[in-house]
Write an enzyme that holds these catalytic residues in place. Structure first.
Site, PDB file in Angstrom:
ATOM      1  N   GLY A  71       2.541  -1.321   4.284  1.00 54.36           N
ATOM      2  CA  GLY A  71       2.607   0.098   3.966  1.00 54.36           C
ATOM      3  C   GLY A  71       4.042   0.544   3.754  1.00 54.36           C
ATOM      4  N   GLY A  72       4.665   1.054   4.815  1.00 58.00           N
ATOM      5  CA  GLY A  72       6.011   1.645   4.736  1.00 58.00           C
ATOM      6  C   GLY A  72       7.022   0.780   3.992  1.00 58.00           C
ATOM      7  N   GLY A 128       1.993   1.864  10.715  1.00 56.52           N
ATOM      8  CA  GLY A 128       2.936   2.975  10.606  1.00 56.52           C
ATOM      9  C   GLY A 128       3.603   3.341  11.919  1.00 56.52           C
ATOM     10  N   HIS A 175      -9.661   1.044   4.425  1.00 51.84           N
ATOM     11  CA  HIS A 175      -8.415   1.243   5.178  1.00 51.84           C
ATOM     12  C   HIS A 175      -8.711   2.166   6.362  1.00 51.84           C
ATOM     13  CE1 HIS A 175      -4.341   2.486   6.193  1.00 51.84           C
ATOM     14  NE2 HIS A 175      -3.937   1.401   5.554  1.00 51.84           N
ATOM     15  N   GLU A 200      -7.224   4.588   7.513  1.00 54.05           N
ATOM     16  CA  GLU A 200      -7.042   6.017   7.222  1.00 54.05           C
ATOM     17  C   GLU A 200      -8.269   6.584   6.517  1.00 54.05           C
ATOM     18  OE1 GLU A 200      -3.286   5.530   5.251  1.00 54.05           O
ATOM     19  OE2 GLU A 200      -2.401   4.938   7.169  1.00 54.05           O
ATOM     20  N   GLU A 260      -5.913  -5.213  10.132  1.00 56.10           N
ATOM     21  CA  GLU A 260      -4.879  -4.212  10.379  1.00 56.10           C
ATOM     22  C   GLU A 260      -5.164  -3.484  11.689  1.00 56.10           C
ATOM     23  OE1 GLU A 260      -2.782  -2.976   6.599  1.00 56.10           O
ATOM     24  OE2 GLU A 260      -4.494  -1.658   6.760  1.00 56.10           O
ATOM     25  N   ASN A 300       0.869  -1.178   0.000  1.00 59.39           N
ATOM     26  CA  ASN A 300       0.000   0.000   0.000  1.00 59.39           C
ATOM     27  C   ASN A 300       0.905   1.227   0.000  1.00 59.39           C
ATOM     28  OD1 ASN A 300      -1.864   2.001   0.397  1.00 59.39           O
ATOM     29  ND2 ASN A 300      -2.408   1.421   2.495  1.00 59.39           N
ATOM     30  N   TRP A 301       1.046   1.817  -1.164  1.00 62.12           N
ATOM     31  CA  TRP A 301       1.952   2.976  -1.285  1.00 62.12           C
ATOM     32  C   TRP A 301       1.351   4.227  -0.647  1.00 62.12           C
ATOM     33  CZ3 TRP A 301       4.119   2.999  -7.046  1.00 62.12           C
ATOM     34  CH2 TRP A 301       4.841   1.819  -7.257  1.00 62.12           C
ATOM     35  N   LYS A 302       0.075   4.189  -0.320  1.00 59.91           N
ATOM     36  CA  LYS A 302      -0.631   5.362   0.223  1.00 59.91           C
ATOM     37  C   LYS A 302      -0.420   6.572  -0.703  1.00 59.91           C
ATOM     38  CE  LYS A 302      -0.004   3.467   4.786  1.00 59.91           C
ATOM     39  NZ  LYS A 302      -0.207   3.642   6.197  1.00 59.91           N
ATOM     40  N   SER A 354       2.999  -2.586  10.237  1.00 58.15           N
ATOM     41  CA  SER A 354       4.451  -2.630  10.414  1.00 58.15           C
ATOM     42  C   SER A 354       5.069  -3.983  10.046  1.00 58.15           C
ATOM     43  CB  SER A 354       4.822  -2.218  11.846  1.00 58.15           C
ATOM     44  OG  SER A 354       4.355  -0.906  12.125  1.00 58.15           O
TER      45      SER A 354
HETATM   46  C1  PEP Z   1      -1.005   0.013   5.863  1.00 55.80           C
HETATM   47  O1  PEP Z   1      -0.981   1.156   5.487  1.00 55.80           O
HETATM   48  O2  PEP Z   1      -1.934  -0.708   5.483  1.00 55.80           O
HETATM   49  C2  PEP Z   1       0.049  -0.476   6.741  1.00 55.80           C
HETATM   50  C3  PEP Z   1      -0.072  -1.649   7.270  1.00 55.80           C
HETATM   51  O3  PEP Z   1       1.119   0.363   6.944  1.00 55.80           O
HETATM   52  P1  PEP Z   1       2.511  -0.021   7.665  1.00 55.80           P
HETATM   53  O4  PEP Z   1       2.998  -1.308   7.046  1.00 55.80           O
HETATM   54  O5  PEP Z   1       3.421   1.119   7.351  1.00 55.80           O
HETATM   55  O6  PEP Z   1       2.236  -0.184   9.113  1.00 55.80           O
END
Ligand code: PEP
Length: 252
Positions: free
Chosen positions: A236-237, A175, A97, A99, A169, A11-13, A215
């Site tokens: 994500g990251g 994050g 998501h 967010e 999640e 997930n590049w957001k 994470s």
């Molecule tokens: C996400 O945005 O879905 C996510 C899990 O981010 P991260 O891996 O950075 O925690």
């Protein structure tokens, strides 16, 4: 023995400009050595068309949008429809998501509509659910996640439900660098699978891929993915670094 897919989804957001994104996607394509893992890149809308060219022809690498409007089309300035997405080769859509739930007020009724339109247009939803820290500390996380899934998805037919990927999640792990322990992820995934089995039967539950997100990194992916009910990750990251993401893909 379950035949469900192993999935590593990035997930590049709201990251990666046009050229940067192309370079990252090419590196991911070059670095993915597993053909038994479904790899999905969840990219901003601007990348969807060029991803079709970069990923086209590689059968286990797909592109996902990060949102989709619930209506077919019309006077919704600034929005992107399901048919826009399919016109550029999109096969998955991340929905719900945390967010989007938090910053854009997306709740169950809206997510049910978005799920319907995504499925109607032949794409697969990656449906996110998860609790915040307060709920986890209160111990009502299973109840909340069950409600998120029931309210947005349990109107689906069995045939449609089988096209849905679930991503658990926990918000406290997104994050933050704090990952749920492999056992915490397994416990929730097992409960989610049991919930699905109760509604749709054991076979559908067994075929549903349930991803963990929060994470995920090269250092913890192996332990998480080794859990019997963890079928992969939504990342994500670490999906913004080709080396980290391809190591995660290799961690199954
Ligand atoms: C996400 O945005 O879905 C996510 C899990 O981010 P991260 O891996 O950075 O925690």
């Amino acid at each position: 023995m379950a035949k469900r897919k192993k999935i590593a989804a990035g997930n590049w957001k709201m990251n990666m400009g046009y050229e940067e994104g192309r370079i990252l996607a090419r590196k991911v394509v070059d670095g993915v050595v597993r053909s038994d893992v479904t790899v999905i890149l969840g990219v901003p809308f601007i990348h969807l068309k060029s991803m079709e060219n970069i990923l086209g022809g590689i059968s286990n690498i797909h592109v996902a949008a990060q949102n989709c409007h619930q209506e077919e089309g019309g006077a919704y300035t600034g929005e992107i429809s399901a048919s826009h997405l399919t016109s550029v080769g999109t096969s998955y859509v991340i929905l719900g998501h945390s967010e989007r739930r938090e910053y854009f007020g997306e709740g169950a009724a809206l997510l049910a509509k978005k799920t319907d339109i995504v499925l109607k247009h032949g794409m697969k939803p990656i449906f996110c659910c998860g609790e915040n820290l307060e709920i986890r500390e209160k111990g009502t996380h299973v109840k909340l996640v069950s409600k998120q899934i029931k309210d947005a998805l349990f109107h689906l037919s069995d045939e449609d439900f089988r096209k849905v990927v679930i991503a658990y999640e926990p918000i406290w792990a997104i994050g933050t660098g704090v990952t749920a322990s492999a056992q915490q992820a397994q416990d929730m995934h097992k409960d989610i699978r049991a919930l699905i089995a109760k509604k749709y039967g054991a076979e559908t539950a067994d075929l549903t891929s349930i991803l963990y997100g929060g994470s995920v990194k090269p250092a913890n992916a192996k332990e998480l993915f080794a859990m019997p009910d963890v079928d992969g990750g939504l990342v994500g990251g670490a999906s913004l670094k080709a080396g980290d993401f391809t190591q995660i893909v290799a961690a199954f």
